[in-house]
Design a protein around this motif. Sequence first.
Motif, PDB file in Angstrom:
ATOM      1  N   ARG A 183       0.878  -1.048  -0.152  1.00  0.00           N
ATOM      2  CA  ARG A 183      -0.045   0.128  -0.002  1.00  0.00           C
ATOM      3  C   ARG A 183       0.817   1.260   0.103  1.00  0.00           C
ATOM      4  NH1 ARG A 183      -3.935  -0.232   4.710  1.00  0.00           N
ATOM      5  NH2 ARG A 183      -4.498  -2.115   3.483  1.00  0.00           N
ATOM      6  N   LEU A 184       0.522   2.334  -0.761  1.00  0.00           N
ATOM      7  CA  LEU A 184       1.214   3.598  -0.663  1.00  0.00           C
ATOM      8  C   LEU A 184       0.384   4.691  -0.397  1.00  0.00           C
ATOM      9  CD1 LEU A 184       3.089   3.151  -4.111  1.00  0.00           C
ATOM     10  CD2 LEU A 184       3.873   2.920  -1.861  1.00  0.00           C
ATOM     11  N   MET A 185       0.811   5.624   0.143  1.00  0.00           N
ATOM     12  CA  MET A 185      -0.015   6.897   0.360  1.00  0.00           C
ATOM     13  C   MET A 185       0.798   8.158  -0.122  1.00  0.00           C
ATOM     14  SD  MET A 185      -1.003   6.092   4.287  1.00  0.00           S
ATOM     15  CE  MET A 185      -1.603   4.399   4.812  1.00  0.00           C
ATOM     16  N   ILE A 186       0.286   8.975  -0.580  1.00  0.00           N
ATOM     17  CA  ILE A 186       0.925  10.194  -1.166  1.00  0.00           C
ATOM     18  C   ILE A 186       0.359  11.612  -0.562  1.00  0.00           C
ATOM     19  CG2 ILE A 186      -0.693  10.406  -3.253  1.00  0.00           C
ATOM     20  CD1 ILE A 186       1.899  11.106  -5.002  1.00  0.00           C
ATOM     21  N   PRO A 245       7.132   2.647  -6.302  1.00  0.00           N
ATOM     22  CA  PRO A 245       7.228   1.381  -6.058  1.00  0.00           C
ATOM     23  C   PRO A 245       5.712   0.593  -6.558  1.00  0.00           C
ATOM     24  CG  PRO A 245       7.804   2.271  -4.068  1.00  0.00           C
ATOM     25  CD  PRO A 245       7.138   3.581  -4.832  1.00  0.00           C
ATOM     26  N   GLN A 246       6.037  -0.672  -7.037  1.00  0.00           N
ATOM     27  CA  GLN A 246       4.943  -1.562  -7.351  1.00  0.00           C
ATOM     28  C   GLN A 246       4.042  -1.969  -5.975  1.00  0.00           C
ATOM     29  OE1 GLN A 246       4.077  -1.759 -10.559  1.00  0.00           O
ATOM     30  NE2 GLN A 246       2.233  -2.696  -9.871  1.00  0.00           N
ATOM     31  N   ALA A 247       2.729  -1.668  -6.118  1.00  0.00           N
ATOM     32  CA  ALA A 247       2.077  -1.750  -4.966  1.00  0.00           C
ATOM     33  C   ALA A 247       0.527  -2.034  -5.510  1.00  0.00           C
ATOM     34  CB  ALA A 247       1.925  -0.692  -3.953  1.00  0.00           C
ATOM     35  N   LYS A 248      -0.349  -2.642  -4.545  1.00  0.00           N
ATOM     36  CA  LYS A 248      -1.701  -2.858  -5.081  1.00  0.00           C
ATOM     37  C   LYS A 248      -2.395  -1.560  -4.844  1.00  0.00           C
ATOM     38  CE  LYS A 248      -1.159  -7.488  -3.013  1.00  0.00           C
ATOM     39  NZ  LYS A 248      -2.016  -8.522  -1.907  1.00  0.00           N
ATOM     40  N   GLU A 249      -2.397  -0.825  -4.131  1.00  0.00           N
ATOM     41  CA  GLU A 249      -3.226   0.454  -4.032  1.00  0.00           C
ATOM     42  C   GLU A 249      -2.449   1.564  -3.587  1.00  0.00           C
ATOM     43  OE1 GLU A 249      -5.946  -1.741  -1.417  1.00  0.00           O
ATOM     44  OE2 GLU A 249      -4.649  -1.527   0.704  1.00  0.00           O
ATOM     45  N   LEU A 250      -2.997   3.006  -3.723  1.00  0.00           N
ATOM     46  CA  LEU A 250      -2.385   4.028  -3.525  1.00  0.00           C
ATOM     47  C   LEU A 250      -3.578   5.009  -2.908  1.00  0.00           C
ATOM     48  CD1 LEU A 250       0.123   6.302  -4.981  1.00  0.00           C
ATOM     49  CD2 LEU A 250      -2.004   7.206  -4.776  1.00  0.00           C
ATOM     50  N   SER A 254      -7.267  13.419 -10.440  1.00  0.00           N
ATOM     51  CA  SER A 254      -7.416  13.831 -11.938  1.00  0.00           C
ATOM     52  C   SER A 254      -7.276  12.352 -12.802  1.00  0.00           C
ATOM     53  CB  SER A 254      -6.043  14.491 -12.283  1.00  0.00           C
ATOM     54  OG  SER A 254      -4.957  13.786 -12.437  1.00  0.00           O
ATOM     55  N   CYS A 255      -8.119  12.577 -13.889  1.00  0.00           N
ATOM     56  CA  CYS A 255      -8.168  11.372 -14.748  1.00  0.00           C
ATOM     57  C   CYS A 255      -6.763  10.860 -15.359  1.00  0.00           C
ATOM     58  CB  CYS A 255      -8.978  11.416 -15.976  1.00  0.00           C
ATOM     59  SG  CYS A 255     -10.817  11.998 -15.585  1.00  0.00           S
ATOM     60  N   ARG A 256      -5.823  11.573 -15.618  1.00  0.00           N
ATOM     61  CA  ARG A 256      -4.430  11.281 -16.159  1.00  0.00           C
ATOM     62  C   ARG A 256      -3.709  10.460 -15.049  1.00  0.00           C
ATOM     63  NH1 ARG A 256      -0.826  15.904 -18.793  1.00  0.00           N
ATOM     64  NH2 ARG A 256      -2.487  15.795 -20.023  1.00  0.00           N
ATOM     65  N   PHE A 257      -3.730  10.976 -13.656  1.00  0.00           N
ATOM     66  CA  PHE A 257      -3.047  10.091 -12.693  1.00  0.00           C
ATOM     67  C   PHE A 257      -3.831   8.967 -12.420  1.00  0.00           C
ATOM     68  CE2 PHE A 257      -2.014  10.077  -7.953  1.00  0.00           C
ATOM     69  CZ  PHE A 257      -0.601   9.508  -8.321  1.00  0.00           C
ATOM     70  N   ARG A 258      -4.903   8.905 -12.540  1.00  0.00           N
ATOM     71  CA  ARG A 258      -5.941   7.653 -12.298  1.00  0.00           C
ATOM     72  C   ARG A 258      -5.339   6.677 -13.227  1.00  0.00           C
ATOM     73  NH1 ARG A 258     -10.201   7.702  -8.625  1.00  0.00           N
ATOM     74  NH2 ARG A 258     -10.667   9.901  -7.625  1.00  0.00           N
ATOM     75  N   GLU A 259      -5.440   7.035 -14.502  1.00  0.00           N
ATOM     76  CA  GLU A 259      -5.304   5.996 -15.433  1.00  0.00           C
ATOM     77  C   GLU A 259      -3.837   5.555 -15.505  1.00  0.00           C
ATOM     78  OE1 GLU A 259      -6.153   8.334 -18.859  1.00  0.00           O
ATOM     79  OE2 GLU A 259      -8.523   8.297 -18.584  1.00  0.00           O
ATOM     80  N   ARG A 318      -0.327   0.876 -14.140  1.00  0.00           N
ATOM     81  CA  ARG A 318       0.689   0.130 -13.591  1.00  0.00           C
ATOM     82  C   ARG A 318       0.198  -1.077 -12.526  1.00  0.00           C
ATOM     83  NH1 ARG A 318       5.329   3.971 -11.402  1.00  0.00           N
ATOM     84  NH2 ARG A 318       6.216   1.764 -11.111  1.00  0.00           N
ATOM     85  N   GLY A 319      -1.149  -1.080 -12.613  1.00  0.00           N
ATOM     86  CA  GLY A 319      -1.691  -2.280 -11.670  1.00  0.00           C
ATOM     87  C   GLY A 319      -2.129  -1.661 -10.406  1.00  0.00           C
ATOM     88  N   ILE A 320      -2.124  -0.300  -9.907  1.00  0.00           N
ATOM     89  CA  ILE A 320      -2.022   0.116  -8.612  1.00  0.00           C
ATOM     90  C   ILE A 320      -3.781   0.623  -8.755  1.00  0.00           C
ATOM     91  CG2 ILE A 320      -1.389   1.940  -7.133  1.00  0.00           C
ATOM     92  CD1 ILE A 320       1.274   1.810  -8.158  1.00  0.00           C
ATOM     93  N   ILE A 321      -4.609   0.307  -7.757  1.00  0.00           N
ATOM     94  CA  ILE A 321      -5.697   0.805  -7.478  1.00  0.00           C
ATOM     95  C   ILE A 321      -5.835   2.133  -6.903  1.00  0.00           C
ATOM     96  CG2 ILE A 321      -8.023   0.119  -6.589  1.00  0.00           C
ATOM     97  CD1 ILE A 321      -7.247  -2.593  -6.833  1.00  0.00           C
TER      98      ILE A 321
END
Length: 254
Positions: free
Chosen positions: A89-92, A161-166, A174-179, A184-187
Motif C-alpha cells: 500500500r502507498l500513500m501520497i 514502487p509497485q503496490a496494490k493500492e494508493l 485527475s483522470c490522467r493520474f488515475r489512469e 501500472r496495476g495500482i488501484i
Amino acid sequence: MADLFWLTEAQVARISPFFPLSHGVPRVDDQRVVSGIIHVIRNGLRWRDAPAEYGPHKTLYNRFIRWSRMGVFNRIFAGLAGRRGQPDRLMIDATHLKAHRTAASLLKKGLLPRCIGRTKGGLNSKLHAVCDGQGRPVLLLLTEGQMSDHKGAALMLPHLPQAKELLGDKGYDSCRFREALIARGIIPCIPSTRSRKIPIPYDKVLYRQRHRVENMFGRIKDWRRVAMRYDRCAHTFFSAICLAATVLFWINES
C-alpha cells in the motif's frame, strides 16, 4: 550533556556502506561527526552552537556540505528504504516548509534550482512524499512552494514502487493520474473533487488510513531545521530532510 544525540554502533554499521571512501588522511570519527550533524539539524542550532562533545563545529559543517553535494544522505535514505521490498500500500501527500529570509537570499539564476517559491503563506518550499502502509516515507521530492500536487505526483510517478493500492486526497483527483496508476496495476483510493459531475467511488474504510502520511510529516517537522528552511541551496536542505526521515523511520529497521 544528557540531551545529546548519539548514533549507536549498530546504526552506524547500517549507514556506513553508503559513506564515501576515505582517501589519504583518515576521516574524523564518523560516529561522532554524523551524530553532531543530526543534533544540529534536529534542534535547529547554528553550526557554531554545536556542543563541544561533537568536536569542532567547522568539521560538522564541512562534512554536511561536502556529503550533501555528493548525495550521500540521499543514498542513505533511498538505500535503507529500498531494503524493505515492495510495499502493498502507498500513500501520497505534500506539505509546505517555510523558508527563512536568509534562505531566499540566493540568486534565482544559477546552475541549480533553489526550490523556493511564493504562495499566499509567503516564501516556502514544498515536500512531496510517498509512504508505505505504515506511514514510512519511501520516496521524497522537494519543489517550489507553488507547484501543484498534480505536477509533483507526475514527477514521482515513474519512480513509484509497485503496490496494490494508493491513497491520496482530493488534490490528486485527475483522470490522467488515475489512469497512469491503473496502467501500472495500482488501484487508486482517491476521493472525487466537487467539480466532477459523476463522483468516482472509493473505499472509505481504507481511506481512513491516510492519516499516517500526515503523522509522518508532523514527525519530520519536529526537526527544527526542516520545519524552517535556513539552507539557501536546495540540495543541502533536501539532505537534512533525508537525514531526518532516515533517523526517524529507517535506521533502526532490521
